[in-house]
Scaffold this motif. Sequence first.
Motif: not given
Length: 108
Positions: A20, A22-23
């Motif tokens: 992941n 992430g943002q």
Amino acid sequence: MILATEYTNDNGEPVSEFPNLGQNGYSNLYINGIMQESSLYNVSSGALTIDPGAAATAFPASFSYYNLYINAMIQTADTSTVSTTTLTIPGGDVLDPATPIIVEFVVT
């Protein structure tokens, strides 16, 4: 689409999903050593999807310079000329349709 399960991690072990990011994370995709535009692919937790989209129908009218790659090899400046709609290789050379061509325009 290339599933995450077709990849291995840095230890050579199979993975079940991509990390992941992430943002604030990002990914880069390189094909034959050439970084691809982020609009051409998508990375989800389970797959890498490559979508080249529609073919270019026009080149920029104004640019600083351009690079031509044939079979992932950058060509010298005298290899081609370009207009807003055409890339021409002097001498009338015809390339095999399966030969990968990349034209990279630098616009400032």
